[in-house]
Design an enzyme around this catalytic site. Structure first.
Site, PDB file in Angstrom:
ATOM      1  N   HIS A 166       0.856  -1.190   0.000  1.00  0.00           N
ATOM      2  CA  HIS A 166       0.000   0.000   0.000  1.00  0.00           C
ATOM      3  C   HIS A 166       0.890   1.238   0.000  1.00  0.00           C
ATOM      4  O   HIS A 166       1.754   1.379   0.857  1.00  0.00           O
ATOM      5  CB  HIS A 166      -0.911   0.016   1.236  1.00  0.00           C
ATOM      6  CG  HIS A 166      -2.104  -0.879   1.080  1.00  0.00           C
ATOM      7  ND1 HIS A 166      -3.333  -0.561   1.586  1.00  0.00           N
ATOM      8  CD2 HIS A 166      -2.247  -2.070   0.456  1.00  0.00           C
ATOM      9  CE1 HIS A 166      -4.195  -1.521   1.286  1.00  0.00           C
ATOM     10  NE2 HIS A 166      -3.559  -2.455   0.602  1.00  0.00           N
TER      11      HIS A 166
ATOM     12  N   TYR B 199      -9.509   5.916   6.947  1.00  0.00           N
ATOM     13  CA  TYR B 199      -9.727   6.251   8.358  1.00  0.00           C
ATOM     14  C   TYR B 199     -10.731   7.414   8.381  1.00  0.00           C
ATOM     15  O   TYR B 199     -10.492   8.445   7.770  1.00  0.00           O
ATOM     16  CB  TYR B 199      -8.429   6.706   9.011  1.00  0.00           C
ATOM     17  CG  TYR B 199      -7.376   5.630   9.170  1.00  0.00           C
ATOM     18  CD1 TYR B 199      -6.538   5.283   8.112  1.00  0.00           C
ATOM     19  CD2 TYR B 199      -7.215   4.972  10.383  1.00  0.00           C
ATOM     20  CE1 TYR B 199      -5.554   4.300   8.264  1.00  0.00           C
ATOM     21  CE2 TYR B 199      -6.236   3.988  10.546  1.00  0.00           C
ATOM     22  CZ  TYR B 199      -5.422   3.662   9.478  1.00  0.00           C
ATOM     23  OH  TYR B 199      -4.460   2.690   9.636  1.00  0.00           O
TER      24      TYR B 199
ATOM     25  N   PRO C 205      -5.221   0.387  18.456  1.00  0.00           N
ATOM     26  CA  PRO C 205      -4.995  -0.130  17.099  1.00  0.00           C
ATOM     27  C   PRO C 205      -4.958   0.953  16.010  1.00  0.00           C
ATOM     28  O   PRO C 205      -4.554   0.693  14.887  1.00  0.00           O
ATOM     29  CB  PRO C 205      -6.176  -1.074  16.881  1.00  0.00           C
ATOM     30  CG  PRO C 205      -7.225  -0.588  17.812  1.00  0.00           C
ATOM     31  CD  PRO C 205      -6.505  -0.048  18.993  1.00  0.00           C
TER      32      PRO C 205
ATOM     33  N   LYS D 135       0.228  -0.187  15.148  1.00  0.00           N
ATOM     34  CA  LYS D 135       1.614  -0.321  15.614  1.00  0.00           C
ATOM     35  C   LYS D 135       1.855  -1.555  16.485  1.00  0.00           C
ATOM     36  O   LYS D 135       3.002  -1.850  16.825  1.00  0.00           O
ATOM     37  CB  LYS D 135       2.026   0.933  16.402  1.00  0.00           C
ATOM     38  CG  LYS D 135       2.165   2.171  15.537  1.00  0.00           C
ATOM     39  CD  LYS D 135       3.216   1.966  14.452  1.00  0.00           C
ATOM     40  CE  LYS D 135       3.216   3.092  13.445  1.00  0.00           C
ATOM     41  NZ  LYS D 135       3.913   2.715  12.209  1.00  0.00           N
TER      42      LYS D 135
ATOM     43  N   TYR E 244       3.793   6.544  10.248  1.00  0.00           N
ATOM     44  CA  TYR E 244       2.916   5.445   9.835  1.00  0.00           C
ATOM     45  C   TYR E 244       3.741   4.335   9.169  1.00  0.00           C
ATOM     46  O   TYR E 244       3.520   3.156   9.442  1.00  0.00           O
ATOM     47  CB  TYR E 244       1.839   5.965   8.874  1.00  0.00           C
ATOM     48  CG  TYR E 244       0.702   4.983   8.647  1.00  0.00           C
ATOM     49  CD1 TYR E 244       0.773   4.031   7.631  1.00  0.00           C
ATOM     50  CD2 TYR E 244      -0.426   4.990   9.452  1.00  0.00           C
ATOM     51  CE1 TYR E 244      -0.253   3.122   7.419  1.00  0.00           C
ATOM     52  CE2 TYR E 244      -1.469   4.079   9.244  1.00  0.00           C
ATOM     53  CZ  TYR E 244      -1.371   3.160   8.230  1.00  0.00           C
ATOM     54  OH  TYR E 244      -2.392   2.245   8.031  1.00  0.00           O
TER      55      TYR E 244
END
Ligand code: APR
Ligand code: PHB
Length: 390
Positions: free
Chosen positions: A72, A201, A293, A297, A385
């Site tokens: 991704h 998100y 979550p 991580k 990220y």
């Protein structure tokens, strides 16, 4: 029995450590409370940092991940239905993440352990750690009504948040830091095509939502729910209806719905226990820390712990140097706290907090608008990220 390193816990942390040590001719025994099938039955997130992918290659367990995992290059954040793409690859100068279910990685680890005749003892109970402050620690445990003892040089506590290893560190020595969030995540798995090729998100007045996936035919969705909620309160239809209210309209319109094959609620907490070592005991993974979550991580932090701990144990057995063992806790905690910060930041950015004042809500909205308007802010999000360096 005698071995060099006893590993308590046969989840991703324990299995990865056992595999890396075995490949460096260090003997281990893994003690696992559950059956292998039970461990493999856990549904867990699977957004892997490049560091974890490299560690999996080093552990000879990356073949299927490289075949079936999905690279991704970014993800979307939506605010009240307005989407903004975070282009990880562009913002970080080339870094990406791999989407590959944690359950699949654990399956690959078990397969590799069996192929190497790794010693994993399942369905143990009453594991006790002894003489941790001596050079000859030992464990006792029970299995099939019998009591056993294992003498060893070192003990790796990879037994998760509810394990016994962290509890073996006296409370006079141990310091715990915790934040429990006032909400949970209601998640479902469905054998449907993911609504988008990347994760979405969603921040929304009704609460957070996340559109994720395991593979092109298996989707994972979450909606924020209250702590006193339960999966039984949610029919599939009610879940899909609520999800469609929180995600962008264009995604709600094309959402492929189907029966849930798993439905559960996970609480959200940030937790760190310091130090991670006590005499010959070394904590790694969820045994030492828990992240919400939101930033994906959990597994990635377990991986960097295992990187540091395996390197330290290999240095000891190969060169007789205990320098990396002595600095393990301090080294691992530096990266742990940065991931703790990022996971807390992303959680406060995207969730609806019941006790927020109008000012708090305005700041939260402005934080997202600033993120959408600033490449510098997006670069900071992106570098965290994809994973900060080990
Ligand atoms: N004795 C033996 N085994 C135990 C004991 C015990 N007393 N207590 C717990 N265990 C086992 C559990 O059954 C589990 O299989 O230890 C293992 C711990 O595994 P995880 O909880 O998965 O923790 P870890 O291996 O550190 O992996 C971290 O898993 O929970 C997710 O989000 C987390 O992705 C992260 C990853
Ligand atoms: C998941 O697919 O379960 C998942 C993905 C990303 C997250 C959390 C969970 O941040």
């Amino acid at each position: 029995m005698k071995t060099q390193v006893v590993i308590v816990g046969g989840g991703p942390s324990g299995l990865l450590l056992s595999q890396l040590l075995h490949l460096n001719n260090i003997d281990t025994i893994v003690l696992e409370r559950q059956t292998e099938d039970y461990v493999l039955g856990r549904i867990r997130a699977g957004v892997l940092e490049q560091g974890l992918v490299e560690l999996a290659k080093k552990a000879n367990v990356s073949d299927r991940m490289m075949r079936e995992g999905q690279i991704h290059e970014g993800f979307d954040i939506s605010q009240q239905g307005t989407k903004h793409n975070i282009n990880l690859k562009k913002l970080t100068g080339g870094s990406t993440v791999m989407v590959y279910g944690q359950t699949e990685l654990t399956r690959d680890l078990y397969q590799a352990r069996h192929q190497m005749n790794g010693q994993i003892i399942h369905e143990v109970s009453d594991v006790e750690l002894n003489d941790l402050k001596t050079n000859s620690p030992f464990l006792t445990y029970r299995k099939d009504g019998q009591e056993y003892r294992i003498d060893c040089d070192y003990i790796a506590g990879c037994d998760g948040f509810h394990g016994v290893s962290r509890q073996a560190i006296p409370t006079t020595v141990r310091r715990e830091y915790e934040r429990v969030y006032p909400f949970g995540w209601l998640g479902i798995l469905s054998e449907t095509a993911p609504v988008s090729h990347e994760l979405i998100y969603c921040q929304h007045d009704r609460g957070f939502a996340l559109c994720s996936m395991r593979n092109p035919k298996l989707s994972r969705y979450y909606i924020q729910c209250s702590l006193d909620d339960s999966p039984e309160n949610w029919s599939d239809e009610a879940f899909w209806d609520e999800l469609k209210r929180r995600i962008p309209e264009e995604d709600a319109a094309k959402l492929e719905m189907g029966p849930s094959i798993e439905k559960s609620i996970a609480p959200l907490r940030s937790f760190v226990s310091e130090p991670l070592t006590y005499g010959r005991l070394f904590l790694a993974g969820d045994a030492g820390h828990i992240v919400p979550p939101t930033g994906a991580k959990g597994l990635n932090l377990a991986a960097s712990d295992i990187h540091y701990l395996s390197e330290a144990l290999i240095a000891f057995y190969e060169q007789g140097s205990s320098e990396k063992l002595d600095s393990y806790s301090q080294t691992a905690l530096k990266r742990i706290w940065k991931a703790m910060r990022f996971s807390w930041w992303m959680t406060t950015l995207l969730h609806k907090f019941p006790d927020y004042s109008e000012f708090d809500t305005h700041i939260q909205r402005t934080e997202i608008e600033y993120l959408f308007s600033s490449e510098a802010a997006q670069k900071s999000l992106a570098e965290n990220y994809v994973g900060l360096p080990y």
